[in-house]
Design a protein around this motif. Structure first.
Motif, mmCIF file in Angstrom:
data_model
loop_
_atom_site.group_PDB
_atom_site.id
_atom_site.type_symbol
_atom_site.label_atom_id
_atom_site.label_comp_id
_atom_site.label_asym_id
_atom_site.label_seq_id
_atom_site.Cartn_x
_atom_site.Cartn_y
_atom_site.Cartn_z
ATOM 1 N N ASP A 71 2.294 1.647 -3.535
ATOM 2 C CA ASP A 71 1.075 2.238 -4.420
ATOM 3 C C ASP A 71 0.751 3.701 -4.073
ATOM 4 N N LYS A 72 0.741 4.128 -3.093
ATOM 5 C CA LYS A 72 0.372 5.617 -2.479
ATOM 6 C C LYS A 72 1.852 6.475 -3.081
ATOM 7 N N GLU A 110 1.601 6.678 -6.606
ATOM 8 C CA GLU A 110 0.320 7.676 -6.877
ATOM 9 C C GLU A 110 0.638 9.088 -6.784
ATOM 10 N N LEU A 111 1.242 9.369 -5.605
ATOM 11 C CA LEU A 111 1.706 10.759 -5.372
ATOM 12 C C LEU A 111 2.733 11.236 -6.525
ATOM 13 N N GLU A 142 0.752 -1.329 -0.091
ATOM 14 C CA GLU A 142 -0.118 -0.040 -0.176
ATOM 15 C C GLU A 142 0.880 1.258 0.093
ATOM 16 N N ALA A 143 2.049 1.363 0.584
ATOM 17 C CA ALA A 143 2.803 2.227 0.729
ATOM 18 C C ALA A 143 3.577 2.615 -0.574
#
Length: 129
Positions: free
Chosen positions: A115-116, A119-120, A112-113
């Motif tokens: 992916d985030k 994304e950012l 998740e980290a």
């Protein structure tokens, strides 16, 4: 763990003089024993420092000892190589920086980290173009 180290070495330092080993321990030896516990605790606490921050200016990576900011134009991407303990920030000059804050032991949270972070990265690099 840090508290246990300090408590254990402090207790050991206090009771160091009262042993029946035949060795003569002095007050300075007791203080040194407590000091070793404090240094061990400090070393354990260094492992809690890693952090990754993402913003308009780039990615700030803080590992155990240092804090470095990388502007977006120098970042190629992030990856998680097989059999590695933590993720990597891939740089444009074929170099990389370990992201010790994103560990493989965290499994889902690590994915998740990443992916985030991707994304950012896409959000902030699109805003610069």
């Amino acid at each position: 763990m840090a508290v246990l180290l300090v408590a254990g070495f402090t207790a050991g330092g206090i009771w160091l003089r009262h042993g029946s080993t035949g060795v003569n321990f002095r007050f300075a030896d007791q203080l040194a024993m407590i000091g070793i516990g404090v240094l061990g605790a400090a070393a354990v606490l260094l492992l809690t420092r890693p952090r990754v921050r993402v913003g308009k200016r780039g990615v700030s990576v803080r590992n155990i000892l240092g804090d470095t900011e990388f502007p977006w134009q120098y970042i190629r991407g992030v990856s998680f190589p097989d059999r590695k303990s933590w993720a990597r920030l891939e740089l444009v000059d074929d170099d990389y920086v370990p992201l010790m804050a994103i560990r493989s032991n965290d499994k889902e949270r690590a994915a998740e980290a990443l992916d985030k972070l991707r994304e950012l990265g896409a959000k902030y690099t699109a805003a610069q173009e």
